[in-house]
Design a protein around this motif. Structure first.
Motif, PDB file in Angstrom:
ATOM      1  N   SER A 107       0.819  -1.213   0.000  1.00 19.37           N
ATOM      2  CA  SER A 107       0.000   0.000   0.000  1.00 19.37           C
ATOM      3  C   SER A 107       0.852   1.261   0.000  1.00 19.37           C
ATOM      4  O   SER A 107       0.365   2.337  -0.379  1.00 19.37           O
ATOM      5  CB  SER A 107      -0.946  -0.002   1.207  1.00 19.37           C
ATOM      6  N   ASP A 108       2.146   1.161   0.410  1.00 18.04           N
ATOM      7  CA  ASP A 108       3.027   2.326   0.360  1.00 18.04           C
ATOM      8  C   ASP A 108       3.135   2.890  -1.049  1.00 18.04           C
ATOM      9  O   ASP A 108       3.276   4.101  -1.244  1.00 18.04           O
ATOM     10  CB  ASP A 108       4.426   1.954   0.851  1.00 18.04           C
ATOM     11  N   ASN A 109       3.087   2.004  -2.047  1.00 25.08           N
ATOM     12  CA  ASN A 109       3.143   2.465  -3.428  1.00 25.08           C
ATOM     13  C   ASN A 109       1.955   3.355  -3.771  1.00 25.08           C
ATOM     14  O   ASN A 109       2.097   4.356  -4.471  1.00 25.08           O
ATOM     15  CB  ASN A 109       3.171   1.263  -4.375  1.00 25.08           C
ATOM     16  N   PHE A 110       0.780   2.998  -3.254  1.00 29.68           N
ATOM     17  CA  PHE A 110      -0.415   3.789  -3.532  1.00 29.68           C
ATOM     18  C   PHE A 110      -0.451   5.069  -2.693  1.00 29.68           C
ATOM     19  O   PHE A 110      -1.055   6.057  -3.100  1.00 29.68           O
ATOM     20  CB  PHE A 110      -1.666   2.937  -3.314  1.00 29.68           C
ATOM     21  N   VAL A 111       0.191   5.050  -1.532  1.00 27.06           N
ATOM     22  CA  VAL A 111       0.338   6.281  -0.765  1.00 27.06           C
ATOM     23  C   VAL A 111       1.138   7.290  -1.578  1.00 27.06           C
ATOM     24  O   VAL A 111       0.738   8.449  -1.756  1.00 27.06           O
ATOM     25  CB  VAL A 111       1.039   6.011   0.589  1.00 27.06           C
ATOM     26  N   ALA A 112       2.275   6.864  -2.104  1.00 22.45           N
ATOM     27  CA  ALA A 112       3.113   7.744  -2.915  1.00 22.45           C
ATOM     28  C   ALA A 112       2.393   8.169  -4.195  1.00 22.45           C
ATOM     29  O   ALA A 112       2.461   9.329  -4.610  1.00 22.45           O
ATOM     30  CB  ALA A 112       4.427   7.050  -3.252  1.00 22.45           C
TER      31      ALA A 112
END
Length: 406
Positions: A107-112
């Motif tokens: 989900s860190d990818n979608f945060v960025a």
């Protein structure tokens, strides 16, 4: 099985995509998907667009259909192990194409990605613009090619939610409304929303008609109506030009055509009143439907509330409406990128939010179509607020409108 991890939108060399232009509202639909996958939660909102921090639904999946040149692909963005509402740890998002797993990301990818796209939208210039290369590349990586659904659909995103209270997992379709860059429309203007009014009580000469129609400048439409009233005339609702829209309104509520037309006339005849609730209350003072009850204001407000709900969830003026709603609610993208939702689980809140946050707005009095070289080629939308004689020689005037969020 393929397993990929992309760190903070890192682009691989040579991984270029064809950039696409869209407006802020359209880009906001992609942002909403990114943000929901980043947060893993969909929060309820109150009457004033405020997020309710303790009222939310964990997101299990986002379902998306990508139109191709030949056929379509179905995508499923699944947040694994997301049924625990108190778990805020980093999640794994599995992406399926036509039922086959193609990749996994954290989900860190979608945060960025959501932060990058929000910045692109806020700083976007012009009616339509391209986003950063990082966003374009990330969209390609996750098989997100179509910016938005076509205009004939109310539902912009389909979400598989988890209701922890009752243990249900409903699939819910939402429309998306973005406040970034300005208030979006709820009910769009078109030739289908034209309303014809009879002008009675005076017989104007051709010269007087031309004098009124030649009024230009700021508030020209309201000043034209004021000039008609100054001649001692009255203006009365005759009919909606579109039989389809008329029937849609009658299906919602048989008295709605009269109430809506009265609100539109009241809007153009008043100086500062534009909120739907306030105009419905003013129409109640005239009481065109002849209600004899003391609380008749609520009758008129209720009819307009029904129109707002239908417009938000399923009704188009130019399409036959059967009373069924395509969308189960709507998600609002606030100016700061925060998301809040309003859905059928709490229809009372939907009704209150719509009534407290919508107003009538003045659309362009005509819209000229242009050819590929930018040259005018005739009206794309019919002019309105022009006094004329009909085939029987009687005076008439048409008005048009749109309803916008505040």
């Amino acid at each position: 099985m393929f397993f990929f991890f992309f760190d903070k939108l890192e682009q691989e060399s040579g991984d270029q995509v064809s950039q696409t232009s869209a407006n802020k509202g359209e880009w906001s639909e992609i942002y909403t998907m990114f943000k929901l996958l980043a947060d893993g939660r969909l929060y309820d909102g109150d009457e004033s667009y405020n997020k309710k921090p303790n009222s939310y639904y964990p997101i299990l999946q986002i379902l998306r259909e990508e139109q191709l040149r030949k056929g379509k692909n179905d995508y499923r963005y699944e947040i694994e192990d997301n049924e625990r509402p108190d778990d805020r740890s980093t999640k794994t998002i599995a992406i399926y194409e036509n039922g086959e797993l193609v990749m996994k990301l954290t989900s860190d990818n979608f945060v960025a990605a959501s932060e990058q796209l929000l910045n692109d939208i806020i700083n976007g210039r012009g009616r339509s613009f391209k986003t950063s290369a990082a966003n374009e590349a990330f969209m390609k990586k996750i098989h997100c090619k179509n910016i938005k659904r076509d205009a004939d659909h109310k539902a912009d995103i389909t979400i598989h939610l988890y209701d922890a209270v009752v243990g249900r997992r409903p699939v819910v379709a939402f429309s998306i409304k973005s406040l970034i860059g300005g208030a979006p429309t709820l009910l769009n203007t078109s030739d289908a929303t034209l309303i014809t009014y009879s002008v009675k009580g005076c017989d104007l000469s051709d010269a007087e008609i031309e004098e009124i129609n030649s009024i230009t400048g700021n508030s020209k439409l309201k000043r034209r109506l004021q000039a008609i009233y100054a001649k001692g005339a009255s203006i009365e609702f005759k009919a909606f030009d579109s039989q389809m829209f008329m029937c849609n309104l009658q299906l919602i509520d048989y008295g709605l055509p009269t109430v809506l037309a009265s609100c539109v006339l009241k809007y153009f005849s008043s100086e500062r009143i534009s909120m739907v609730r306030d105009l419905a209350a003013k129409v109640a003072e005239d009481n065109p439907l002849g209600y004899c009850c003391a609380n008749r204001e609520q009758f008129y407000i209720e009819k307009m509330t029904k129109l707002l709900v239908a417009s938000a969830l399923g009704m188009y003026p130019s399409k036959q409406y059967n009373g069924e709603n395509e969308a189960n609610g709507y998600i609002v993208v606030k100016e700061n990128g925060e998301l809040v939702c309003y859905h059928f689980y709490d229809m009372g809140m939907v009704r209150r939010h719509l009534l407290e946050n919508t107003k009538f707005d003045t659309p362009a009095s005509s819209k000229m179509a242009k050819d590929k070289d930018g040259n005018p080629k005739g009206f794309q939308r019919k002019p309105y607020c022009v006094l004329y004689r009909n085939g029987e020689g009687k005076l008439e005037i048409k008005l048009n409108f749109q309803i916008r969020w505040t």
